[in-house]
Design a protein around this motif. Sequence first.
Motif, PDB file in Angstrom:
ATOM      1  N   GLN A 506       0.867  -1.180   0.000  1.00  0.00           N
ATOM      2  CA  GLN A 506       0.000   0.000   0.000  1.00  0.00           C
ATOM      3  C   GLN A 506       0.902   1.228   0.000  1.00  0.00           C
ATOM      4  N   ALA A 507       0.317   2.397  -0.081  1.00  0.00           N
ATOM      5  CA  ALA A 507       1.110   3.630  -0.007  1.00  0.00           C
ATOM      6  C   ALA A 507       1.907   3.656   1.288  1.00  0.00           C
ATOM      7  N   CYS A 508       3.174   4.053   1.187  1.00  0.00           N
ATOM      8  CA  CYS A 508       4.011   4.026   2.381  1.00  0.00           C
ATOM      9  C   CYS A 508       5.205   4.951   2.212  1.00  0.00           C
ATOM     10  N   ALA A 509       5.831   5.266   3.339  1.00  0.00           N
ATOM     11  CA  ALA A 509       7.104   5.986   3.361  1.00  0.00           C
ATOM     12  C   ALA A 509       8.190   4.991   3.727  1.00  0.00           C
ATOM     13  N   LEU A 510       9.301   5.011   2.983  1.00  0.00           N
ATOM     14  CA  LEU A 510      10.389   4.054   3.172  1.00  0.00           C
ATOM     15  C   LEU A 510      11.649   4.776   3.627  1.00  0.00           C
ATOM     16  N   ASN A 511      12.378   4.151   4.530  1.00  0.00           N
ATOM     17  CA  ASN A 511      13.674   4.653   4.967  1.00  0.00           C
ATOM     18  C   ASN A 511      14.661   3.489   4.981  1.00  0.00           C
ATOM     19  N   VAL A 512      15.821   3.704   4.360  1.00  0.00           N
ATOM     20  CA  VAL A 512      16.824   2.650   4.204  1.00  0.00           C
ATOM     21  C   VAL A 512      18.159   3.178   4.712  1.00  0.00           C
ATOM     22  N   ALA A 513      18.888   2.360   5.464  1.00  0.00           N
ATOM     23  CA  ALA A 513      20.209   2.769   5.952  1.00  0.00           C
ATOM     24  C   ALA A 513      21.008   1.542   6.365  1.00  0.00           C
ATOM     25  N   LEU A 514      22.329   1.707   6.423  1.00  0.00           N
ATOM     26  CA  LEU A 514      23.212   0.714   7.013  1.00  0.00           C
ATOM     27  C   LEU A 514      23.574   1.187   8.413  1.00  0.00           C
ATOM     28  N   GLY A 558      12.195   7.557   0.786  1.00  0.00           N
ATOM     29  CA  GLY A 558      11.349   7.707  -0.389  1.00  0.00           C
ATOM     30  C   GLY A 558       9.911   7.359  -0.055  1.00  0.00           C
ATOM     31  N   LYS A 559       9.002   7.718  -0.940  1.00  0.00           N
ATOM     32  CA  LYS A 559       7.583   7.455  -0.723  1.00  0.00           C
ATOM     33  C   LYS A 559       6.995   6.725  -1.920  1.00  0.00           C
ATOM     34  N   LEU A 560       6.021   5.884  -1.603  1.00  0.00           N
ATOM     35  CA  LEU A 560       5.234   5.209  -2.636  1.00  0.00           C
ATOM     36  C   LEU A 560       3.796   5.684  -2.508  1.00  0.00           C
ATOM     37  N   GLY A 561       3.209   6.182  -3.601  1.00  0.00           N
ATOM     38  CA  GLY A 561       1.826   6.651  -3.555  1.00  0.00           C
ATOM     39  C   GLY A 561       0.827   5.523  -3.611  1.00  0.00           C
TER      40      GLY A 561
END
Length: 613
Positions: A506-514, A558-561
């Motif tokens: 579904q629509a969401c906000a993503l955060n990625v890191a090491l 990043g975001k997914l609509g």
Amino acid sequence: MINGVHDLGWRAARTVISTAAAIAALGALSGPALAAAPGALDPSFAGTGSGRIAANTKLLGDAVQSNGAVIAVGESGIGTSADLLLTRFTAAGAPDPSFGAGGTVQGPAVPTSRDSGSLGRAVAVQRDGKIVAVGTATSADGAARDGLLAERYLSNGSLDPGFGSGGVVNIGAAAHGDGYAVAVQPDGKIVVGGSEDAGGVPYTALARLNADGSLDASFGSGGVSVLNLGAYSYALAVAVQPDGKIVLAGSQSPGLQSTNALLARLDANGALDGSFASGGAYAQQLAPTGGAFSSFNAVAVRPDGRIIAAGHVAAANMEAYTVAAQFSAAGTADPSFGTGGVAYALAAVHWTEAQGVVPGAVAMTLTPNGDAVTAGQFANSVITAGALWTFGPTGVPDTTFGSATGGALFSAGQYVNSEFAGVSLSPLTENLLAVGDTAPPAGATSGLVVSYVGFPVPTPTPTPTPTPTPTPRPPSLKLTVAGLGARHSTPAVRRRGLRLAAGCNQACALNVALLAGAGTARRLGIGRTVRSCRRLHGKRVCMRVKRYRALTVSPLGGKLGAAGNRMFVLHLPGALARAMAKQRQVKLTLQVSASSPITHQRTTYRRTITFKK
């Protein structure tokens, strides 16, 4: 420890000033009064909301009885003829005439190698109404520590002859024991916490007593468990879980250059619980950048098994903070609380280490609405006030309590300076009962008890309501991560980056890191050199030291609509890439988190990634 000097007097006397400007400044800090609202003084308690005992006394810990009476422990004869003090106030705030002499009991002389002084820091009430006070045997002036002291009193204030030697147990006198905490297990056994010296250096120590005051041989070594949790470590608070495991909170200063907040859990036999945190213990510097002091002074276990600890930290910008940190039952940081499991509240402005006592929280209680209410001292330069800070279930200050920042400061009449050292919840009114001390200008301190309006649980009124039309529930948030292996070549990642695809249903906000822990940062030599000072033999000694902290590498968002996937490429910063290239193998943690604006759900994916030379 403040820059290397352990503050064993963190509940000691404060500087007192008497100018009108100081009183005005304190009043300005207190914020608007909210009559009958949570955080307001309860005028039905002692007539004004607060009560006091004789001069030259301090109250350092409290507990509340089932009838609403407040039991407080502390010290009389401060600095001259220290003696453990026990006092009881009725639920109305008056000294209880049925307890001791006019509501107060002075502990017996406790002969030691240096004299017969004593003081109390913690108190607990048993199911049978007997009262256990814990502190330390001291020299006459209350300075030198000569044993972890436990005393038990009957409900009328007289010593219990069936406990220890005439009501007294002194543990570790030869090892300069020191006592700070107490908890009574459901089976009647008593857990006490503090420290004992080993090779002239204090280490965390817990002891367990049987109901008659004898040491429990099934715990630790002969009833005492001295733990190697770093040099200059102290158990300042303890809590017993329903499964019998024991949680302790405190501080450690293994390098004598900074003090870290400490949390650990023991099995019922007194050994460290290896399933908790990292090998049984968590130790972390929680002070803001540039700070070198943090300590947990209170701990509680929530009904769902999560653990919350509270204390104080010293910053480098003339500020100090109350800190609250929440952990899972396994000892990992709870991401739903504060930022990464930690929340802060301002506890001092225009404050310097030369004042000696770090402002902030030294006690805590949990309320029915899930708030954690902490108690301690707020300082504006040398002006101090007893303070309560609230942290809601997510770590956000509860603005329904006291001021708009969720706190309340104590100020009353001619008494300029004050501090709180304990806080409990009344079982009758659900008010918050705080104890500490206060002083008039140029006068002696006196023990203080204060009642604040708490968070009453409203009685629900049944009202007929129409049957709601069922609405379809939104789908649960699901996070997927693909395109990434468990092993990668460091040179290849350095050239092309680390590629992965992350997506949601579904629509969401993503955060990625090491992520790299402080240990990995140390191994890679990635740290910052700071100037650290400590007081040694009365002189301030400064040196350059290197500090290592956990690293967050290449954070991207990043975001997914709508439902779908997104590609991310993580690049190693130059300094990190060069340091990793020198290592045969380095392990970092990939963390991908997603949050939904529709369901407000959060989920996190973690995976260990190995980088090989």
